[in-house]
Design an enzyme around this catalytic site. Structure first.
Site, mmCIF file in Angstrom:
data_model
loop_
_atom_site.group_PDB
_atom_site.id
_atom_site.type_symbol
_atom_site.label_atom_id
_atom_site.label_comp_id
_atom_site.label_asym_id
_atom_site.label_seq_id
_atom_site.Cartn_x
_atom_site.Cartn_y
_atom_site.Cartn_z
ATOM 1 N N HIS A 215 7.366 -0.325 -1.119
ATOM 2 C CA HIS A 215 6.035 -0.751 -0.670
ATOM 3 C C HIS A 215 6.053 -2.258 -0.367
ATOM 4 O O HIS A 215 6.622 -3.036 -1.118
ATOM 5 C CB HIS A 215 4.971 -0.503 -1.754
ATOM 6 C CG HIS A 215 4.576 0.931 -1.871
ATOM 7 N ND1 HIS A 215 3.818 1.574 -0.931
ATOM 8 C CD2 HIS A 215 4.857 1.849 -2.823
ATOM 9 C CE1 HIS A 215 3.633 2.829 -1.305
ATOM 10 N NE2 HIS A 215 4.251 3.016 -2.448
ATOM 11 N N TYR A 216 5.402 -2.615 0.731
ATOM 12 C CA TYR A 216 5.092 -4.030 0.946
ATOM 13 C C TYR A 216 3.586 -4.167 0.809
ATOM 14 O O TYR A 216 2.834 -3.584 1.558
ATOM 15 C CB TYR A 216 5.524 -4.499 2.325
ATOM 16 C CG TYR A 216 5.242 -5.962 2.514
ATOM 17 C CD1 TYR A 216 4.078 -6.376 3.130
ATOM 18 C CD2 TYR A 216 6.115 -6.919 2.035
ATOM 19 C CE1 TYR A 216 3.787 -7.718 3.280
ATOM 20 C CE2 TYR A 216 5.840 -8.266 2.184
ATOM 21 C CZ TYR A 216 4.676 -8.650 2.808
ATOM 22 O OH TYR A 216 4.409 -9.979 2.936
ATOM 23 N N HIS A 253 9.753 2.899 4.597
ATOM 24 C CA HIS A 253 8.686 3.867 4.336
ATOM 25 C C HIS A 253 8.919 5.179 5.088
ATOM 26 O O HIS A 253 8.953 6.256 4.497
ATOM 27 C CB HIS A 253 7.327 3.301 4.747
ATOM 28 C CG HIS A 253 6.972 2.014 4.083
ATOM 29 N ND1 HIS A 253 7.309 1.730 2.784
ATOM 30 C CD2 HIS A 253 6.307 0.925 4.536
ATOM 31 C CE1 HIS A 253 6.860 0.529 2.471
ATOM 32 N NE2 HIS A 253 6.251 0.024 3.523
#
Length: 777
Positions: A215-216, A253
């Site tokens: 995740h960013y 992702h």
């Protein structure tokens, strides 16, 4: 995905849905743990922690505190203690409880959590030693057994090594307790940097101790503002300009979603080891990406935003894509012939995330559409959608077309009803069996729970990380100089980004006129242009005044060389002769001291049939302007054998065959890393000439040809060999080339008339470098 995979019946699809639901929501049962757990949040005063991580830790405490576990939470950063405590206290003010919890209970749990949470400065080795001492003292004082420690790295990757060293040397838990370190992306910029980072971390931690979060989630601002490396990472624009949409979203992702959808279901879906093994099998079956596998775009105001926020000059124009679509194939029996399309973009007309499986429809219904029944008609679209979030639904959901099957989901999912008139993916919501979670949970709470329970299948292993970068890096390198299609953003995009695919290639449905990129100045005269990036014969074009162009080309060659040496240990460069590249040779010899000459092999694209010491020899020009000025091993220099047995290019001496065998022996797949070509005023390239079929097709790698000008006899790489290259650069300079430049821009694939028109690498990249005299006249 637009085709039905081999031999999957509804029951197997139902198993996939269940597995995906479990993956998205973390409904799998975890092992019970006992004892005390210390959680250290590094970067505790930053935006990421403030927006998501403290809330996730509070939820973990609510879930686990009553199950025999005790906790202590240590917020850590470089900030001095007093200021850091104030910042952390402010971040903790926003903690919230589940909606169904009574306010009095919520207040009680908050107070307990705050009492267990303290700030400390972690800056030096002594700070980590003090932390370890305090944790041990707490355990001794309370008589608790230590279960383990979690270190959450909410800091940029350049800070990882120092932190990891201090944890390993001073802050590991005692015997019998576990250690888990949590790492936020980015996990490298390409395969080389990812491997380098993995190697560094591997010297301090075991693989089972590392949890890479996919995740960013926001800016990372816990590092000292005076650190120049940190400051660019604090800016979302700075991050995006360096990474772009493919690195930011597709490489991680969407690739993770791809592996979840495409993997064979293990017999035991709750086995982390089995899930990870099956995901790796997907990576091993991925077909390599080619230049035509992707399309890229950039919203029109992006370059202006970068210039403003990163203080770039007015002449700067970014090539960073903000939109990308990539066509992926998996070479196994299950997915043979099934296209997977990964797509992401900024400034589109909606914000939504989903994985959509669209089944082929071979039905033909005679009755009119108004009589088609949603649960029966095979003419309606048949699709399975994992709706990850946002969009019109606004929450996670599973949608299954009613003409497919009715899924059986875990009790944690319920049938949902959307707003009246809502249409999704071309059909009304009523055409789907639609399910949403009974209790929606924040993604960070789910991930922290998995970390606490040691569920490694929800995270990225080193092996999978490197496999992903190995898959994506060649495409990223081939797109490095590709000018993205500009789009206005939002609803104004219209059909500008619509695309199609055929024969393994993606392409935009609508053609867009090329735009020249002017530098500063009131009038768009040729002298106003800086380095111009556009298209020529559907391939990237770089144009500038001759001095700037040579500098740009030299920089690009060095960058390609460095990447090749990092990945493969050597760089194979094939150079043309003539007058045009002389300035390039001089530039490389005098201004590129970081060039990896010791690992570079130099080859010739063509040679005149004269002694190598002859002034007309291409090799002699290379020797005079480059070789005598750089330190390159003599055994890495490969002149063409035009002078054998005291004869020049005699057929019986088989010089062409000798050179071809040397290439085959030393160059992997006979695919040069870079081939530099020129273009003659008659459209010839290398020593392949119009109206002469020699070397234009066939299996020969090196051929003898005849030039219309003296010396007539030549040796040349063939067109098929040139088109095997990973990258081909064509350098065209001078006003006398303007006419042929215009002519070749209009012709198709006609190598017998214009050999240069046959240059198009099969799986590599073609880039044209033209000075303004040749391009604009």
């Amino acid at each position: 995905m637009l085709a039905e995979p081999f031999n999957w019946h509804p029951g197997m699809w139902n198993m996939l849905i269940v597995a995906m639901c479990l993956a998205f929501l973390g409904c799998l049962q975890a092992q019970e743990l006992q004892g005390h757990v210390s959680i250290i949040l590094l970067g505790a005063t930053g935006d990421l922690a403030k927006k998501y991580l403290w809330q996730g830790l509070f939820q973990l405490y609510l879930d686990e505190a009553g199950r025999g576990h005790s906790f202590s939470f240590h917020g850590a950063a470089l900030t001095a203690p007093r200021q850091g405590q104030e910042l952390m206290a402010k971040a903790l003010e926003s903690l919230s409880c589940p909606k169904d919890m009574a306010p009095s209970h919520c207040a009680e749990h908050k107070d307990q959590f705050l009492q267990l949470s303290q700030y400390r400065q972690l800056k030096t080795a002594e700070d980590y030693q003090a932390l370890n001492k305090d944790i041990k003292a707490q355990l001794q004082h309370t008589g608790l057994r230590e279960a383990g420690r979690i270190f959450y790295f909410s800091v940029p990757p350049f800070a990882y090594e120092d932190i990891a060293r201090n944890i390993n040397s001073s802050c590991r838990p005692g015997p019998g307790a576990w250690l888990r370190v949590v790492l936020e992306k980015p996990f490298g910029h390409d395969h080389f940097s990812a491997r380098q980072l993995a190697t560094e971390l591997g010297t301090f931690f075991q693989e089972e101790e590392m949890y890479r979060v996919d995740h960013y989630l926001g800016k990372q601002v816990s590092i000292n503002p005076s650190n120049k490396a940190a400051r660019s990472l604090w800016s979302r624009t700075g991050f995006y300009e360096e990474y772009g949409v493919i690195r930011d979203v597709l490489q991680n992702h969407l690739t993770e979603v791809l592996t979840l959808v495409a993997m064979e279901l293990p017999h035991n879906v709750s086995s982390a080891e089995a899930v990870l093994r099956h995901k790796l099998q997907v990576f091993q079956a991925l077909r390599g990406l080619q230049r035509g596998s992707a399309i890229v775009g950039q919203y029109q105001s992006y370059s202006e935003q970068v210039r403003r926020e990163l203080q770039k000059p007015d002449s700067f124009h970014s090539l960073t894509p903000t939109f990308a679509a990539v066509l992926v194939h998996i070479d196994n029996l299950r997915w043979e012939g099934v296209p997977f399309i990964l797509m992401s973009g900024k400034a589109l007309d909606e914000r939504v995330g989903y994985a959509r499986i669209l089944f082929k429809n071979q039905a033909c219904c005679v009755q009119s559409e108004k009589h088609w029944a949603a649960a029966q008609s095979q003419c309606l679209p048949r699709q399975l959608v994992f709706h990850i979030g946002h969009g019109d639904l606004g929450s996670p959901a599973v949608l299954v077309s009613r003409n497919l099957f009715r899924p059986s989901l875990p009790s944690s999912w319920k049938e949902m009803e959307g707003p009246p008139g809502l249409r999704l993916f071309g059909s009304p919501l009523s055409d789907y069996y639609a399910y949403s979670p009974v209790q929606e949970r924040d993604a960070h709470s789910v991930l922290l729970s998995h970390i606490f329970h040691g569920r490694k299948d929800f995270f990225i292993t080193t092996e999978n990380l490197l496999a992903s970068w190995d898959f994506w890096t060649p495409l990223l390198e081939s797109l490095a100089h590709k000018a993205p299609r500009l789009y206005p953003g939002g609803a104004e995009n219209g059909r500008l980004l619509d695309f199609e695919f055929s024969s393994g290639r993606l392409f935009f449905s609508q053609q867009q006129p090329e735009q020249l990129v002017p530098g500063p100045g009131p009038a768009p005269m040729p002298s106003d242009f800086q380095v111009l990036r556009a298209k020529y014969r559907e391939s990237p074009l770089v144009s500038a005044w001759s001095e700037e162009l040579i500098s740009k080309l030299a920089n690009d060659i060095e960058a390609t060389a460095v990447r090749a040496v990092r990945r493969f240990g050597q760089f194979h460069l094939a150079l043309s002769g003539g007058s045009s590249p002389v300035a390039l040779f001089q530039q490389l010899a005098t201004a590129h001291y970081g060039f990896p000459w010791a690992h570079t092999h130099l080859w010739l694209v063509d040679e005149r049939c004269v002694p190598l010491s002859d002034p007309e020899s291409n090799f002699q020009g290379l020797q005079a302007h480059l070789l005598q000025h750089v330190r390159i091993p003599y055994y890495n220099i490969h002149p063409m054998p035009v002078h054998l047995q005291q004869r020049l290019c005699a057929e019986e001496d088989q010089g062409a065959q000798i050179y071809a065998r040397e290439i085959s022996a030393l160059v992997a797949n006979s695919s040069f890393d870079l081939v530099l070509l020129g273009m003659g005023a008659d459209g010839h390239t290398a020593s392949l000439f119009p109206q002469s079929p020699t070397g234009l097709d066939g299996e020969q790698l090196v051929v003898l040809t005849t030039s219309p000008s003296q010396p007539h006899r030549r040796m040349s790489l063939s067109l098929p060999l040139i088109n095997r290259a990973k990258k081909v650069a064509v350098l065209v300079m001078g006003r006398m080339k303007r006419e042929i430049t215009t002519l070749v821009s209009r012709v198709g694939h006609e190598p017998k008339k214009w050999p240069i028109s046959g240059v198009l690498p099969h799986s590599g990249q073609l880039v044209w470098y033209m000075d303004y005299d040749a391009f604009l006249g």
